[in-house]
Design a protein around this motif. Structure first.
Motif, PDB file in Angstrom:
ATOM      1  N   CYS A   1      -4.981  -3.602  -1.792  1.00 11.99           N
ATOM      2  CA  CYS A   1      -4.216  -4.794  -2.166  1.00 11.99           C
ATOM      3  C   CYS A   1      -5.096  -5.949  -2.626  1.00 11.99           C
ATOM      4  O   CYS A   1      -4.587  -7.001  -3.012  1.00 11.99           O
TER       5      CYS A   1
ATOM      6  N   ALA B   1      -3.188   2.902  11.257  1.00  6.85           N
ATOM      7  CA  ALA B   1      -3.979   1.713  11.598  1.00  6.85           C
ATOM      8  C   ALA B   1      -5.389   2.100  12.028  1.00  6.85           C
ATOM      9  O   ALA B   1      -5.750   1.971  13.197  1.00  6.85           O
TER      10      ALA B   1
ATOM     11  N   GLN C   1      -0.572   1.353   4.935  1.00 10.72           N
ATOM     12  CA  GLN C   1      -1.487   0.612   5.792  1.00 10.72           C
ATOM     13  C   GLN C   1      -1.343  -0.880   5.538  1.00 10.72           C
ATOM     14  O   GLN C   1      -1.293  -1.333   4.400  1.00 10.72           O
ATOM     15  N   LYS C   2      -1.297  -1.653   6.605  1.00  7.92           N
ATOM     16  CA  LYS C   2      -1.222  -3.102   6.482  1.00  7.92           C
ATOM     17  C   LYS C   2      -2.591  -3.657   6.089  1.00  7.92           C
ATOM     18  O   LYS C   2      -3.628  -3.194   6.558  1.00  7.92           O
ATOM     19  N   ASN C   3      -2.583  -4.670   5.219  1.00 11.75           N
ATOM     20  CA  ASN C   3      -3.818  -5.324   4.777  1.00 11.75           C
ATOM     21  C   ASN C   3      -4.848  -4.330   4.232  1.00 11.75           C
ATOM     22  O   ASN C   3      -6.053  -4.445   4.484  1.00 11.75           O
ATOM     23  N   CYS C   4      -4.351  -3.358   3.499  1.00 14.40           N
ATOM     24  CA  CYS C   4      -5.230  -2.331   2.947  1.00 14.40           C
ATOM     25  C   CYS C   4      -6.122  -2.915   1.853  1.00 14.40           C
ATOM     26  O   CYS C   4      -5.712  -3.828   1.117  1.00 14.40           O
TER      27      CYS C   4
ATOM     28  N   CYS D   1       0.841  -1.199   0.000  1.00 17.77           N
ATOM     29  CA  CYS D   1       0.000   0.000   0.000  1.00 17.77           C
ATOM     30  C   CYS D   1       0.878   1.251   0.000  1.00 17.77           C
ATOM     31  O   CYS D   1       1.789   1.366   0.825  1.00 17.77           O
TER      32      CYS D   1
END
Length: 276
Positions: free
Chosen positions: A90, A120, A84-87, A80
């Motif tokens: 993706c 987050a 951001q993680k696990n956006c 991303c």
């Protein structure tokens, strides 16, 4: 009787006093947070409408957070650009664009305003179908503890939620003169006080520590940039100053206020455990 012994115990009285301080701090912060949240929402919507083509439609009410496609795209597979993680960006095959050309841009704005590294947002606290019309639905994405999805405004949001909005939302930082995110910042200290008070197994507190807690709560509401000029905040300051008086007496009313405050705040703790 046992409860009379507790009421005569000075350390218990100081714990109750500090707990009431949390209640008054929430009362002083809530209207301010509501107003700043409305300003932020208005700025976000205005910017989107001025810069996007075709012209976005408001309200939307059609987009679910689990399937909403952001406006931004990944820089490479699984990466991303907003970090951001696990956006949602993706997973393009599992998401779809907002039919009104608004919600994907709000999603981006929430990430960009989030103060943590990496950002987050706590999406589960919010209903993305309300983002285009409800300012507090956007603010709740900055509350990183569960239990706020049913809260419709800052006024019915517990203190821990308000402090998280202020600490985690960069837009709010601009409305305080003090450093909101630096080491030992005032807001993080008060958030820790809240935890110490509510997690006290002895339900006792030294008078000097209780007074320090209350002095810092007062300092939050007397920040010189904006909130010090608000009548509702300064009315809360007067209540906090009353708590510091030597002749502070626990009445059945003040004890009940403390019990209600603890019950409301502890609801977050229980939900947090359930959501681990």
């Amino acid at each position: 009787m046992a409860h009379e012994t507790h009421l005569k115990n000075n350390k218990y009285r100081q714990w109750v006093k500090a707990g009431l301080g949390l209640r008054y701090l929430q009362e002083g912060l809530a209207p301010f947070c509501d107003d700043i949240g409305k300003q932020q929402h208005n700025d976000i919507i205005n910017k989107i409408q001025q810069t996007k083509t075709p012209q976005p439609n408001v309200p939307c009410g059609a987009c679910q957070i689990t399937t909403l496609q952001p406006d931004h795209v990944p820089v490479s597979k699984g990466i991303c650009p907003l970090l951001q993680k696990n956006c949602n960006c993706c997973f393009p095959k599992k998401t779809k664009r907002c039919p009104n050309n608004i919600c994907g841009a709000i999603y981006d704005s929430i990430i960009q305003y989030h103060a943590s590294t990496p950002p987050a947002p706590f999406w589960r606290n919010s209903d993305s179908q309300q983002w285009s019309t409800d300012p507090w639905s956007v603010c709740k994405c900055f509350i990183n503890v569960p239990g706020c999805k049913d809260k419709t405004s800052a006024v019915d949001t517990e203190l821990i939620g308000l402090l998280n909005v202020i600490i985690n939302n960069k837009y709010f930082h601009n409305h305080f003169g003090c450093n909101v995110t630096g080491p030992n910042n005032l807001f993080s200290k008060v958030r820790q006080y809240r935890n110490d008070i509510l997690h006290s197994t002895s339900m006792e507190l030294e008078e000097s520590k209780a007074n320090t807690y209350i002095e810092d709560m007062i300092a939050v509401l007397q920040d010189g940039k904006e909130i010090v000029h608000r009548q509702d905040a300064q009315q809360a300051v007067l209540k906090l100053q009353e708590l510091k008086k030597k002749d502070f007496v626990i009445t059945s009313e003040s004890k009940d206020e403390m019990s209600e405050n603890v019950a409301a705040e502890e609801e977050h703790e229980e939900l947090k455990v359930l959501n681990v």
